[in-house]
Design an enzyme around this catalytic site. Structure first.
Site, PDB file in Angstrom:
ATOM      1  CD  GLU A 239      -2.497   1.027   2.819  1.00 42.24           C
ATOM      2  OE1 GLU A 239      -3.311   0.111   2.945  1.00 42.24           O
ATOM      3  OE2 GLU A 239      -2.281   1.873   3.697  1.00 42.24           O
TER       4      GLU A 239
ATOM      5  CB  THR B   3      -3.958   5.500   1.595  1.00 38.53           C
ATOM      6  OG1 THR B   3      -2.997   6.515   1.392  1.00 38.53           O
ATOM      7  CG2 THR B   3      -3.299   4.230   2.087  1.00 38.53           C
TER       8      THR B   3
ATOM      9  N   GLY C 176     -13.279   5.489   6.567  1.00 40.89           N
ATOM     10  CA  GLY C 176     -12.360   6.617   6.740  1.00 40.89           C
ATOM     11  C   GLY C 176     -12.241   6.955   8.209  1.00 40.89           C
ATOM     12  CG  ASP C 177      -8.620   6.939  10.193  1.00 37.67           C
ATOM     13  OD1 ASP C 177      -9.120   5.967  10.789  1.00 37.67           O
ATOM     14  OD2 ASP C 177      -7.504   6.906   9.642  1.00 37.67           O
TER      15      ASP C 177
ATOM     16  CE1 TYR D 225      -9.595  -1.256  11.541  1.00 41.44           C
ATOM     17  CE2 TYR D 225     -11.662  -2.224  10.804  1.00 41.44           C
ATOM     18  CZ  TYR D 225     -10.729  -1.211  10.740  1.00 41.44           C
ATOM     19  OH  TYR D 225     -10.928  -0.165   9.873  1.00 41.44           O
TER      20      TYR D 225
ATOM     21  CG  HIS E 170     -12.956   0.168  14.228  1.00 42.78           C
ATOM     22  ND1 HIS E 170     -13.823   1.089  14.776  1.00 42.78           N
ATOM     23  CD2 HIS E 170     -12.174   0.854  13.359  1.00 42.78           C
ATOM     24  CE1 HIS E 170     -13.593   2.279  14.231  1.00 42.78           C
ATOM     25  NE2 HIS E 170     -12.592   2.164  13.365  1.00 42.78           N
TER      26      HIS E 170
ATOM     27  CE1 TYR F 178      -2.274  -1.321   5.449  1.00 43.11           C
ATOM     28  CE2 TYR F 178      -1.514  -2.799   7.163  1.00 43.11           C
ATOM     29  CZ  TYR F 178      -2.522  -2.319   6.359  1.00 43.11           C
ATOM     30  OH  TYR F 178      -3.787  -2.854   6.452  1.00 43.11           O
TER      31      TYR F 178
HETATM   32  P1  FAD Z   1     -16.738   0.412   9.252  1.00 49.11           P
HETATM   33  O1  FAD Z   1     -16.735  -0.962   8.690  1.00 49.11           O
HETATM   34  O2  FAD Z   1     -17.857   1.300   8.871  1.00 49.11           O
HETATM   35  O3  FAD Z   1     -16.699   0.267  10.851  1.00 49.11           O
HETATM   36  C1  FAD Z   1     -16.453   1.399  11.666  1.00 49.11           C
HETATM   37  C2  FAD Z   1     -16.927   1.123  13.082  1.00 49.11           C
HETATM   38  O4  FAD Z   1     -18.354   1.128  13.117  1.00 49.11           O
HETATM   39  C3  FAD Z   1     -16.519  -0.222  13.643  1.00 49.11           C
HETATM   40  O5  FAD Z   1     -16.307  -0.068  15.020  1.00 49.11           O
HETATM   41  C4  FAD Z   1     -17.716  -1.111  13.386  1.00 49.11           C
HETATM   42  O6  FAD Z   1     -17.792  -2.182  14.312  1.00 49.11           O
HETATM   43  C5  FAD Z   1     -18.859  -0.131  13.564  1.00 49.11           C
HETATM   44  N1  FAD Z   1     -20.043  -0.380  12.727  1.00 49.11           N
HETATM   45  C6  FAD Z   1     -20.072  -0.777  11.449  1.00 49.11           C
HETATM   46  N2  FAD Z   1     -21.340  -0.801  10.988  1.00 49.11           N
HETATM   47  C7  FAD Z   1     -22.137  -0.384  12.013  1.00 49.11           C
HETATM   48  C8  FAD Z   1     -23.527  -0.160  12.171  1.00 49.11           C
HETATM   49  N3  FAD Z   1     -24.388  -0.412  11.176  1.00 49.11           N
HETATM   50  N4  FAD Z   1     -23.975   0.293  13.364  1.00 49.11           N
HETATM   51  C9  FAD Z   1     -23.127   0.549  14.401  1.00 49.11           C
HETATM   52  N5  FAD Z   1     -21.790   0.342  14.310  1.00 49.11           N
HETATM   53  C10 FAD Z   1     -21.301  -0.110  13.127  1.00 49.11           C
HETATM   54  N6  FAD Z   1      -8.496   5.350   6.465  1.00 49.11           N
HETATM   55  C11 FAD Z   1      -8.412   6.396   5.634  1.00 49.11           C
HETATM   56  O7  FAD Z   1      -8.827   7.520   5.995  1.00 49.11           O
HETATM   57  N7  FAD Z   1      -7.854   6.237   4.382  1.00 49.11           N
HETATM   58  C12 FAD Z   1      -7.417   5.047   3.922  1.00 49.11           C
HETATM   59  O8  FAD Z   1      -6.938   4.947   2.784  1.00 49.11           O
HETATM   60  C13 FAD Z   1      -7.510   3.920   4.783  1.00 49.11           C
HETATM   61  N8  FAD Z   1      -7.086   2.697   4.394  1.00 49.11           N
HETATM   62  C14 FAD Z   1      -7.242   1.623   5.240  1.00 49.11           C
HETATM   63  C15 FAD Z   1      -6.864   0.343   4.802  1.00 49.11           C
HETATM   64  C16 FAD Z   1      -7.004  -0.767   5.640  1.00 49.11           C
HETATM   65  C17 FAD Z   1      -6.601  -2.130   5.156  1.00 49.11           C
HETATM   66  C18 FAD Z   1      -7.526  -0.587   6.953  1.00 49.11           C
HETATM   67  C19 FAD Z   1      -7.640  -1.766   7.885  1.00 49.11           C
HETATM   68  C20 FAD Z   1      -7.903   0.673   7.386  1.00 49.11           C
HETATM   69  C21 FAD Z   1      -7.781   1.785   6.543  1.00 49.11           C
HETATM   70  N9  FAD Z   1      -8.179   3.055   6.936  1.00 49.11           N
HETATM   71  C22 FAD Z   1      -8.073   4.124   6.087  1.00 49.11           C
HETATM   72  C23 FAD Z   1      -8.691   3.294   8.286  1.00 49.11           C
HETATM   73  C24 FAD Z   1     -10.225   3.174   8.375  1.00 49.11           C
HETATM   74  O9  FAD Z   1     -10.830   4.166   7.581  1.00 49.11           O
HETATM   75  C25 FAD Z   1     -10.588   3.368   9.839  1.00 49.11           C
HETATM   76  O10 FAD Z   1     -10.122   2.281  10.600  1.00 49.11           O
HETATM   77  C26 FAD Z   1     -12.040   3.680  10.129  1.00 49.11           C
HETATM   78  O11 FAD Z   1     -12.101   4.151  11.468  1.00 49.11           O
HETATM   79  C27 FAD Z   1     -12.991   2.489  10.000  1.00 49.11           C
HETATM   80  O12 FAD Z   1     -13.149   2.119   8.702  1.00 49.11           O
HETATM   81  P2  FAD Z   1     -13.987   0.802   8.300  1.00 49.11           P
HETATM   82  O13 FAD Z   1     -14.092   0.793   6.844  1.00 49.11           O
HETATM   83  O14 FAD Z   1     -13.444  -0.382   8.986  1.00 49.11           O
HETATM   84  O15 FAD Z   1     -15.399   1.193   8.957  1.00 49.11           O
END
Ligand code: FAD
Length: 317
Positions: free
Chosen positions: A19, A50, A125-126, A179, A183, A301
């Site tokens: 990445e 990213t 996204g963060d 995770y 997460h 990474y």
């Molecule tokens: P989600 O799957 O939406 O989950 C987020 C949280 O919400 C989790 O705690 C989950 O348990 C909870 N959740 C999910 N659905 C629901 C629901 N319906 N109701 C209540 N709770 C729910 N960040 C960036 O900004 N840019 C990047 O390019 C980037 N690349 C990444 C690549 C990888 C491989 C990984 C592992 C992470 C990356 N991240 C990146 C970080 C990521 O955006 C963050 O970890 C973010 O906080 C969570 O993203 P997610 O897609 O896992 O979220």
């Protein structure tokens, strides 16, 4: 080609991928190429790019501070196109919920389709730097699962505001995040896994994990995911520690544990050059064990610098 097809084609032989992060605005893309070039001999079938969240900057205008929203590392899609063109490998843009309306996401996906991009990494996204928690963008998605749904609808020709009958539908393969140490916002690992299962049930095709430094956590995560009925490829994402500060920074930002032995080894180092070497050696051991366990891909990474990833790949592939 889809990530899942690359995995099928490899017939059980673990693949190497990595990445990269777009350069800071105004920097030359050559520096990125200089770090990708040395890794191409390990034949990555795909490279992830990213996408950064937007952030606030304060511009001094005659003593008054003007608050503006900007993206410090734009250009993810352009970099994907450049990588595809220059190296002839699949480039995977990270598409975020945060910072984009659903319409903007649709236009981005249309651009991806025109560029011949076959895979999308769908992420929430963060939170923005100024936010304590993730706030969904007005008109945008709240969770990655909503984004997966939008992509799968588009794959069927169901755009946001119209259904388009066409024999030229997109056919994106969708990756999502997992995770092994849960997460940071999830109340438990099990509830986080249920959320992961929702993403898979909505059509995500593979999972890439957050970094981890203890393989046991990954193996347990995969077992729990399989027990829950998650049957898509789970790709371990790993990162070599590179500077002493990572001992505090990585647990703080990514909420991951660092095993005691690794902490001790890093703390004994007298320079960051020594730390880099310790990180390489730890990552080689991790990679070899994961490879022996039959993971489909080892995904690194790189954080923009590739000398350590090259040293690891030389020892592992
Ligand atoms: P989600 O799957 O939406 O989950 C987020 C949280 O919400 C989790 O705690 C989950 O348990 C909870 N959740 C999910 N659905 C629901 C629901 N319906 N109701 C209540 N709770 C729910 N960040 C960036 O900004 N840019 C990047 O390019 C980037 N690349 C990444 C690549 C990888 C491989 C990984 C592992 C992470 C990356 N991240 C990146 C970080 C990521 O955006 C963050 O970890 C973010 O906080 C969570 O993203 P997610 O897609 O896992 O979220």
């Amino acid at each position: 080609m889809k990530v899942t097809d690359h995995i099928k084609k490899a017939k059980g032989e673990p693949l190497f991928s990595f990445e990269i992060i777009p350069p800071i605005k105004g920097k030359n893309i050559q520096e990125l190429y200089d770090n990708i070039d040395p890794l191409m001999e390990f034949k990555p079938p795909f490279i992830d790019v990213t996408t950064s969240r937007e952030e606030y900057v304060y511009i001094d205008r005659d003593g008054l501070l003007d608050k503006k929203l900007t993206r410090m590392r734009p250009g993810s899609l352009g970099i994907c196109a450049a990588i595809k063109h220059k190296y002839d490998v699949d480039a995977i843009p990270h598409v975020l919920c945060g910072g984009f309306t659903k319409e903007e996401t649709e236009y981005l996906l249309v651009d991806c389709h025109y560029l011949g991009i076959d895979n999308i990494m769908a992420l929430r996204g963060d939170a923005m730097r100024e936010e304590k928690y993730f706030e969904p963008t007005k008109g945008g998605h709240h969770y990655a699962s909503d984004l997966v749904k939008q992509i799968q609808e588009l794959n069927k020709g169901n755009y946001l505001h119209e259904v388009i009958e066409t024999d030229n539908c997109a056919n994106f393969c969708v990756g999502v995040a997992g995770y092994p140490e849960k997460h940071m916002e999830a109340p438990s690992l099990n509830s986080d896994l249920k959320r992961l299962k929702e993403k898979i049930d909505l059509g995500a095709d593979y999972v890439v994990t957050q970094m981890f430094f203890d393989n046991k956590k990954f193996f347990e995560f995969v077992e729990a995911a399989r027990d829950m009925g998650i049957d898509v490829p789970i790709i371990p994402g790993i990162k070599p520690i590179a500077v002493k500060r990572h001992l505090q920074l990585l647990p703080q930002v990514f909420r991951v544990d660092i095993p005691e032995d690794l902490v001790d080894a890093v703390e004994k180092c007298k320079s960051n050059k020594e730390v880099r070497q310790v990180g390489i050696e730890w990552c080689i051991q991790q990679s070899k064990e994961l490879k022996d366990a039959g993971v489909p891909v080892l995904h690194y990474y790189s954080m923009g610098k590739s000398d350590n990833i090259k040293a690891i790949a030389e020892a592992v592939f």
